[in-house]
Design a protein around this motif. Structure first.
Motif, PDB file in Angstrom:
ATOM      1  N   GLU A   7       0.816  -1.218   0.000  1.00 29.91           N
ATOM      2  CA  GLU A   7       0.000   0.000   0.000  1.00 29.91           C
ATOM      3  C   GLU A   7       0.848   1.266   0.000  1.00 29.91           C
ATOM      4  O   GLU A   7       0.313   2.366  -0.015  1.00 29.91           O
ATOM      5  N   LYS A  17       3.663  -6.348   7.356  1.00 29.01           N
ATOM      6  CA  LYS A  17       2.630  -5.403   7.777  1.00 29.01           C
ATOM      7  C   LYS A  17       3.217  -4.511   8.850  1.00 29.01           C
ATOM      8  O   LYS A  17       3.971  -4.974   9.704  1.00 29.01           O
ATOM      9  N   VAL A  23      -0.690  -1.819   7.947  1.00 25.26           N
ATOM     10  CA  VAL A  23      -0.682  -1.538   6.513  1.00 25.26           C
ATOM     11  C   VAL A  23       0.346  -2.456   5.852  1.00 25.26           C
ATOM     12  O   VAL A  23       1.483  -2.545   6.305  1.00 25.26           O
ATOM     13  N   HIS A  34       6.594   4.817   4.692  1.00 23.05           N
ATOM     14  CA  HIS A  34       5.332   4.757   5.445  1.00 23.05           C
ATOM     15  C   HIS A  34       5.485   5.440   6.801  1.00 23.05           C
ATOM     16  O   HIS A  34       4.593   6.148   7.259  1.00 23.05           O
ATOM     17  N   CYS A  39       1.377   6.809  12.209  1.00 20.38           N
ATOM     18  CA  CYS A  39       0.244   5.909  12.026  1.00 20.38           C
ATOM     19  C   CYS A  39      -0.195   5.402  13.393  1.00 20.38           C
ATOM     20  O   CYS A  39       0.512   5.566  14.381  1.00 20.38           O
TER      21      CYS A  39
END
Length: 145
Positions: A7, A17, A23, A34, A39
């Motif tokens: 992603e 992940k 994610v 990321h 997050c």
């Protein structure tokens, strides 16, 4: 549930992940990208709320000769596969498991799984070994499964 797409780059198949938000991503470069944006953990499922389960803390068994390296991202196929903190504490407190992990053959099998590019296959091979099989049975017995 088949393979998922990364992603972050939206190109490659994900192998990992994010331990915080789950994610899927494919590489260290994508993980770092990321992490440029904060997050958070996803909201617990209704079933988890009813059990009021504590967040699982992550612990690892470190090979005595392993050099310090960057922490490997955690991959969890299903949320139900994550142990609760109480289960992790039980494993860490078990003298039987602590004694078993001193076995060099077992340490090598665990390191092979941890460092493999195909950990599922390496785990299948390890499960054919009596030492590893007994070790996993001790853990499952300790966590109540």
């Amino acid at each position: 549930m088949g393979p998922k797409k990364c992603e972050v780059c939206d190109d490659a198949q994900s192998k990992y992940k994010c331990p915080a938000c789950l994610v899927p991503y494919c590489s260290l470069a994508c993980f770092k990208k990321h992490k440029e944006t904060p997050c958070a953990k996803p909201e617990p499922l209704k079933e988890e709320i009813s059990h009021k389960s504590p967040d699982a803390s992550h612990s690892a068994i470190e090979h005595p000769t392993a050099a310090k390296k960057e922490e490997k991202p955690c991959y969890v196929g299903e949320r139900r596969e994550v142990l609760q903190e109480s289960q992790l504490r039980s494993v860490a407190a078990s003298n039987e498991i602590r004694d078993a992990i001193k076995d060099e053959k077992l340490q090598k099998l665990i390191c092979n799984i941890d460092s493999s590019t195909d950990p599922d296959n390496e785990l299948d091979k390890a499960m054919e070994d009596e030492t590893f099989l007994l070790f996993t049975e001790k853990i499952l017995s300790t966590i109540g499964k």
